[in-house]
Write an enzyme that holds these catalytic residues in place. Structure first.
Site, mmCIF file in Angstrom:
data_model
loop_
_atom_site.group_PDB
_atom_site.id
_atom_site.type_symbol
_atom_site.label_atom_id
_atom_site.label_comp_id
_atom_site.label_asym_id
_atom_site.label_seq_id
_atom_site.Cartn_x
_atom_site.Cartn_y
_atom_site.Cartn_z
ATOM 1 N N GLY A 13 16.499 27.374 4.536
ATOM 2 C CA GLY A 13 16.515 25.967 4.136
ATOM 3 C C GLY A 13 15.209 25.303 4.578
ATOM 4 O O GLY A 13 14.219 25.978 4.905
ATOM 5 N N LEU A 14 15.221 23.982 4.611
ATOM 6 C CA LEU A 14 14.004 23.242 4.954
ATOM 7 C C LEU A 14 13.466 23.641 6.325
ATOM 8 O O LEU A 14 12.263 23.898 6.486
ATOM 9 C CB LEU A 14 14.289 21.728 4.892
ATOM 10 C CG LEU A 14 13.215 20.773 5.387
ATOM 11 C CD1 LEU A 14 11.855 21.061 4.787
ATOM 12 C CD2 LEU A 14 13.616 19.318 5.107
ATOM 13 N N ALA A 15 14.338 23.726 7.334
ATOM 14 C CA ALA A 15 13.856 24.060 8.687
ATOM 15 C C ALA A 15 13.232 25.447 8.705
ATOM 16 O O ALA A 15 12.144 25.651 9.260
ATOM 17 C CB ALA A 15 14.998 23.982 9.693
ATOM 18 N N ALA A 45 21.325 18.990 -1.030
ATOM 19 C CA ALA A 45 21.222 17.603 -0.571
ATOM 20 C C ALA A 45 20.920 16.694 -1.752
ATOM 21 O O ALA A 45 20.032 16.976 -2.552
ATOM 22 C CB ALA A 45 20.135 17.489 0.483
ATOM 23 N N GLY A 47 21.317 12.719 -1.671
ATOM 24 C CA GLY A 47 20.855 11.355 -1.414
ATOM 25 C C GLY A 47 19.369 11.265 -1.148
ATOM 26 O O GLY A 47 18.642 10.523 -1.809
ATOM 27 N N GLY A 48 18.875 12.007 -0.143
ATOM 28 C CA GLY A 48 17.447 11.944 0.120
ATOM 29 C C GLY A 48 17.094 12.178 1.555
ATOM 30 O O GLY A 48 17.827 12.827 2.303
ATOM 31 N N GLU A 113 21.660 3.655 2.068
ATOM 32 C CA GLU A 113 22.884 4.434 2.295
ATOM 33 C C GLU A 113 23.564 3.895 3.542
ATOM 34 O O GLU A 113 23.000 3.047 4.244
ATOM 35 C CB GLU A 113 22.551 5.929 2.434
ATOM 36 C CG GLU A 113 22.129 6.550 1.107
ATOM 37 C CD GLU A 113 21.799 8.028 1.196
ATOM 38 O OE1 GLU A 113 22.156 8.738 0.274
ATOM 39 O OE2 GLU A 113 21.169 8.452 2.176
ATOM 40 N N HIS A 224 32.251 14.464 4.852
ATOM 41 C CA HIS A 224 31.642 13.492 3.947
ATOM 42 C C HIS A 224 32.765 12.706 3.274
ATOM 43 O O HIS A 224 33.734 13.296 2.790
ATOM 44 C CB HIS A 224 30.780 14.202 2.897
ATOM 45 C CG HIS A 224 29.877 13.269 2.146
ATOM 46 N ND1 HIS A 224 30.358 12.379 1.212
ATOM 47 C CD2 HIS A 224 28.546 13.078 2.203
ATOM 48 C CE1 HIS A 224 29.334 11.673 0.733
ATOM 49 N NE2 HIS A 224 28.224 12.087 1.320
ATOM 50 N N ARG A 269 29.285 6.518 8.129
ATOM 51 C CA ARG A 269 30.073 7.527 7.413
ATOM 52 C C ARG A 269 31.422 7.806 8.085
ATOM 53 O O ARG A 269 32.435 7.978 7.423
ATOM 54 C CB ARG A 269 29.225 8.795 7.386
ATOM 55 C CG ARG A 269 29.590 9.739 6.342
ATOM 56 C CD ARG A 269 28.555 10.827 6.265
ATOM 57 N NE ARG A 269 27.598 10.562 5.224
ATOM 58 C CZ ARG A 269 26.645 11.419 4.872
ATOM 59 N NH1 ARG A 269 26.530 12.568 5.494
ATOM 60 N NH2 ARG A 269 25.814 11.139 3.905
ATOM 61 N N HIS A 330 31.256 18.756 5.757
ATOM 62 C CA HIS A 330 29.937 18.523 5.169
ATOM 63 C C HIS A 330 28.783 18.895 6.099
ATOM 64 O O HIS A 330 27.804 19.494 5.668
ATOM 65 C CB HIS A 330 29.839 17.045 4.792
ATOM 66 C CG HIS A 330 28.545 16.644 4.155
ATOM 67 N ND1 HIS A 330 28.110 17.171 2.962
ATOM 68 C CD2 HIS A 330 27.583 15.745 4.541
ATOM 69 C CE1 HIS A 330 26.936 16.631 2.631
ATOM 70 N NE2 HIS A 330 26.591 15.781 3.580
ATOM 71 N N GLU A 354 20.182 22.186 10.899
ATOM 72 C CA GLU A 354 21.589 21.863 11.148
ATOM 73 C C GLU A 354 22.216 22.717 12.248
ATOM 74 O O GLU A 354 23.131 22.275 12.937
ATOM 75 C CB GLU A 354 22.381 21.996 9.837
ATOM 76 C CG GLU A 354 23.784 21.444 9.950
ATOM 77 C CD GLU A 354 24.505 21.372 8.618
ATOM 78 O OE1 GLU A 354 23.852 21.443 7.556
ATOM 79 O OE2 GLU A 354 25.756 21.240 8.655
ATOM 80 N N ARG A 365 26.442 11.567 12.160
ATOM 81 C CA ARG A 365 25.093 11.511 11.589
ATOM 82 C C ARG A 365 24.996 10.445 10.507
ATOM 83 O O ARG A 365 25.925 10.258 9.706
ATOM 84 C CB ARG A 365 24.727 12.876 10.987
ATOM 85 C CG ARG A 365 23.357 12.888 10.328
ATOM 86 C CD ARG A 365 23.035 14.256 9.782
ATOM 87 N NE ARG A 365 23.937 14.662 8.734
ATOM 88 C CZ ARG A 365 23.812 14.329 7.449
ATOM 89 N NH1 ARG A 365 22.830 13.553 7.051
ATOM 90 N NH2 ARG A 365 24.686 14.757 6.563
ATOM 91 N N LEU A 371 17.815 16.054 6.492
ATOM 92 C CA LEU A 371 16.586 16.681 5.995
ATOM 93 C C LEU A 371 15.427 16.284 6.906
ATOM 94 O O LEU A 371 14.549 17.087 7.202
ATOM 95 C CB LEU A 371 16.298 16.250 4.551
ATOM 96 C CG LEU A 371 17.237 16.795 3.463
ATOM 97 C CD1 LEU A 371 16.899 16.178 2.108
ATOM 98 C CD2 LEU A 371 17.173 18.313 3.371
HETATM 99 C C1 SIN Z 1 24.734 12.267 0.313
HETATM 100 O O1 SIN Z 1 23.896 12.224 -0.589
HETATM 101 O O2 SIN Z 1 25.664 11.483 0.411
HETATM 102 C C2 SIN Z 1 24.617 13.335 1.340
HETATM 103 C C3 SIN Z 1 23.349 13.227 2.058
HETATM 104 C C4 SIN Z 1 23.566 13.431 3.524
HETATM 105 O O3 SIN Z 1 24.566 14.039 3.913
HETATM 106 O O4 SIN Z 1 22.719 12.986 4.284
#
Ligand code: SIN
Length: 500
Positions: A13-15, A45, A47-48, A113, A224, A269, A330, A354, A365, A371
């Site tokens: 992944g990214l890491a 992922a 949202g961003g 968000e 989530h 969340r 999630h 993660e 979180r 990310l």
């Molecule tokens: C989302 O887009 O809701 C998930 C992104 C996240 O878990 O940070």
């Protein structure tokens, strides 16, 4: 001192890929991926990635939002590191080829968000941020001097005189290295209902536990709030929809979040997931409704192309009316204890992304900080590797020692996931948690030829033990038998396997 010659990175992944690219400047790097390079939580992922990059924002405001949502357990140093290095992390991603969405004036388009007090979420391809980041990283990896091995599972870390010196694969191959970075991702696939890919089974937690590393807060699994209801591979409906005005409705189609929190659907969340869970229980329903259909259909299709298509393929049209959603496993806030340089308590072993617990997320979180965490702390870990850093200092607090058989295994992933789903989910109580621990005891004579299943079993057990020990409801989970926050529990739980 000369830089290390061989670095082993586990995870794509990214890491993992970011670390491999950075380490390839000074070392021979091998990157191992259990599946294909793309099968990661990064890729999914939506949202961003959060970063304070405008004049109206500031890393300190981002840090304050993160700490407020973290339910009393964020490590302020980890949070300050995360938010103050966000801009550099974004610049690096752009340099690697990630094209974030822009407004018509050329400035980055920023979304809102939950728990962010200001729009600061950069995104790419509308709601396909992870896909864009993963593709750019893989392209750069193909051009880099990195030995990539896919379809290879790490069965164990190689430890010599207390130092991590490499890893042993499921093909009985020993890969020696001067430094090993765990970037194995999350734990969602220890559950039946999850937004994660099936390979997200907390291998890193299990590997580090067997190596004697200290682990932090394994009980904090984030659910989530809004995954599409229908099948167990719960399709994620991004929090960014609520950022654009989507509302949650109960079984009678009444909006319920304004009565729960001043920020309504954009509350942290954990608050939203808990309110949804309570509404579902009150109405004896397996879902609530999420409605964004008051927005223009063309705009929705362009802003959320992935969610629009994914939901439509599953029989739901977000432009046409409310869709059924429920919480799903999630993200793992807990993990392998690291300091802000990705160092674990075992010499030669590092962790980022993660699978690590840096302390930046506390017990809950904030959306789009994951990310960012992967990008920031993987780069810091590579710096520490380059400098042959000593292991992290022992964390302050009591480390609970557990005597477990580290190689026993559930008979199948299906049985493990069923047990975790039923009793170690967003709602828990001592009775259910103890029944899962009895199940683990029954499995203690079983071993598996699949090393990943044995690691998953160990990680699931650690999550369950820690969930039983925390006799309060904080952050991401609700203890039905201890429904309140207990100030005496405003501390992380620290764990270590006793030497056999
Ligand atoms: C989302 O887009 O809701 C998930 C992104 C996240 O878990 O940070």
């Amino acid at each position: 001192m000369r830089a290390p010659k061989h670095v082993l990175v586990i995870g794509s992944g990214l890491a993992g890929i970011n670390a491999a690219l950075l380490a390839s400047d000074f070392a021979d790097v091998t990157l191992i991926s259990k599946s294909s390079l793309e099968q990661t939580n990064t890729q999914r992922a939506q949202g961003g990635i959060a970063a304070a990059i405008t004049l109206l924002d500031d890393p300190e405001i981002h840090a304050a939002d993160t700490i407020r949502a973290g339910a009393g357990l964020c490590d302020p140093l980890a949070v300050a590191t995360l938010t103050s290095e966000a801009r550099a992390a974004i610049d690096r991603l752009v340099g690697l080829g990630v094209q974030f969405d822009q407004r018509t004036d050329g400035h980055p388009a920023l979304a809102t968000e939950g728990a962010h007090s200001i729009p600061r979420v950069l995104h790419a391809g509308g709601d396909q941020t992870g896909l864009h980041i993963q593709s750019a990283l893989i392209q750069r990896l193909e051009e880099a001097r990195v030995n990539v091995r896919t379809g290879l599972t790490v069965a164990d870390l190689a430890i010599d005189a207390g130092r991590c010196v490499g890893a042993v694969t499921d093909k009985h191959e020993t890969l020696l290295a001067d430094a090993v970075l765990l970037a194995t991702g999350g734990a969602g696939a220890l559950y039946r209902t999850t937004t994660n890919p099936a390979n997200a089974t907390a291998d890193g937690l299990g590997l580090a536990a067997r190596a004697g590393a200290v682990l932090r807060d394994p009980e904090f699994v984030q659910f989530h709030p809004t995954a599409l209801v229908g099948d167990d591979s719960a399709f994620l409906i991004s929090e960014a929809l609520r950022g654009e005005g989507a509302v949650l409705l109960d079984a009678n189609r009444n909006r319920f979040m304004p009565a729960v929190h001043p920020d309504a659907e954009l509350a942290p969340r954990s608050v939203v997931a808990r309110a949804i869970t309570e509404s579902m229980r009150a109405h004896d329903s397996d879902h609530v409704w999420l409605d964004i259909s008051h927005l223009d259909a063309d705009y929705l299709q362009q802003r959320f192309p992935g969610v629009y298509r994914g939901a439509l393929e599953r029989g739901h049209d977000i432009t046409g009316g409310p869709i059924p959603v429920a919480p799903a496993a999630h993200y793992h806030m807990g993990g392998v204890y690291t300091d802000v340089d990705g160092r674990t308590t075992v010499r030669g072993l590092y962790a980022a992304g993660e699978c690590a617990s840096t302390g930046a997320h506390g017990a809950n979180r904030v959306a789009s900080n994951s990310l960012l965490e992967a990008a920031v702390f993987s780069a810091r870990a590579v710096n520490a590797i380059r400098n042959h850093s000593a292991p992290a200092d022992q964390p302050t607090g009591v480390v609970r020692s557990l005597r477990l058989h580290p190689h026993c295994s559930a008979p199948t992933f299906k049985s493990l996931r069923a047990a975790m789903n039923q009793h170690v989910g967003i709602t828990r109580d001592a009775h259910g948690l103890k029944s899962v621990l009895s199940q683990f005891d029954e499995w203690s004579g079983t071993s598996s030829s699949d090393p990943s299943l044995a690691l998953a079993t160990l990680s699931a057990r650690l999550i369950t033990e820690a969930a039983l020990q925390r006799t309060e409801s904080r952050g991401s989970h609700i203890r039905l038998d201890y429904p309140d926050v207990d100030p005496a529990w405003q501390r992380s739980s620290l764990w270590q396997l006793a030497r056999e």
